[in-house]
Design a protein around this motif. Sequence first.
Motif, short mmCIF file in Angstrom:
data_model
loop_
_atom_site.label_atom_id
_atom_site.label_comp_id
_atom_site.label_asym_id
_atom_site.label_seq_id
_atom_site.Cartn_x
_atom_site.Cartn_y
_atom_site.Cartn_z
N GLN A 28 0.81 -1.21 0.00
CA GLN A 28 0.00 0.00 0.00
C GLN A 28 0.85 1.26 0.00
OE1 GLN A 28 -3.26 -0.25 2.72
NE2 GLN A 28 -3.57 1.97 2.81
N THR A 29 0.42 2.28 -0.74
CA THR A 29 1.08 3.58 -0.81
C THR A 29 0.05 4.67 -0.56
OG1 THR A 29 2.65 2.73 -2.45
CG2 THR A 29 2.49 5.11 -2.22
N PRO A 30 0.31 5.58 0.39
CA PRO A 30 1.45 5.63 1.32
C PRO A 30 1.48 4.43 2.26
CG PRO A 30 -0.26 7.14 2.02
CD PRO A 30 -0.70 6.62 0.68
#
Length: 264
Positions: A28-30
Amino acid sequence: MIAIAVVSAFPLVWMVLSSLKTPAEAMQTPPVWIPATPSLDAYAKVSELISVGRSFANSALIAGITTAGILVTSLMAGYAFAKYRFRYREALFAITIATMFLPPIVTLIPLYRLVGSIGLNASLAGVIVPNLANAFGIFLMRQFIAGVPDELVEAARLDGASEFRIVFTIVAPAVAPALAALALFAFVYHWNSYLWPLTVLQGNSSQYPIVISLSRLLSYNRSAVNTGLVMAGATLAVLPPLVLFVFLQRFFVRTITASGMTGQ
């Protein structure tokens, strides 16, 4: 000091938290700091890919026996250099200290040939035997034993105590913090040792320590999906030295304090 401690501990905390994340959270990003649903699936997967129990036993055997050997040889040699008066004592001590300046890679081939000549190739004994004595340990023990009063040693001799009894029942308790610090240094170093065990144990994967066994996980590091797997393996590898440090930290700090106060 708190800020420095937080910065120093951050990689370790991130490693442990990452090992508990799901593959989706790892990608996951952020980035997700705290896993929403902590999972031990990564640890189970590591156990499937490598023989964790056997590798841990091999590492414990290598680090444990080597550390015990270093403590005994360093205590006895340090006592001889600190309390005995014999010809060429200072020269021998200087030669011993000089070996500390040799990079391990320089002695790798001579040690490997020596181990092969005595038939210890591809065995745990071949990993352990060359490391049973340590120049740093001898230096450390010599410096602390020099601070033990000569009158105490002479009184024990007058009472009929043997030199071995003096070393292990009088001198050893007096330098217990230094012994604990040396044990911590030696155990962590040999638990994390990679090149020398890999050189000696080549072709004998059943005796690989945990650090070498975990290198098999490097191929999984190319994808973020497997980040938790790699972090779980790293957490397993770092756990025993970390636990040992927790138990011995007070001796470690006491040794640093004593050396700073006495100038040793």
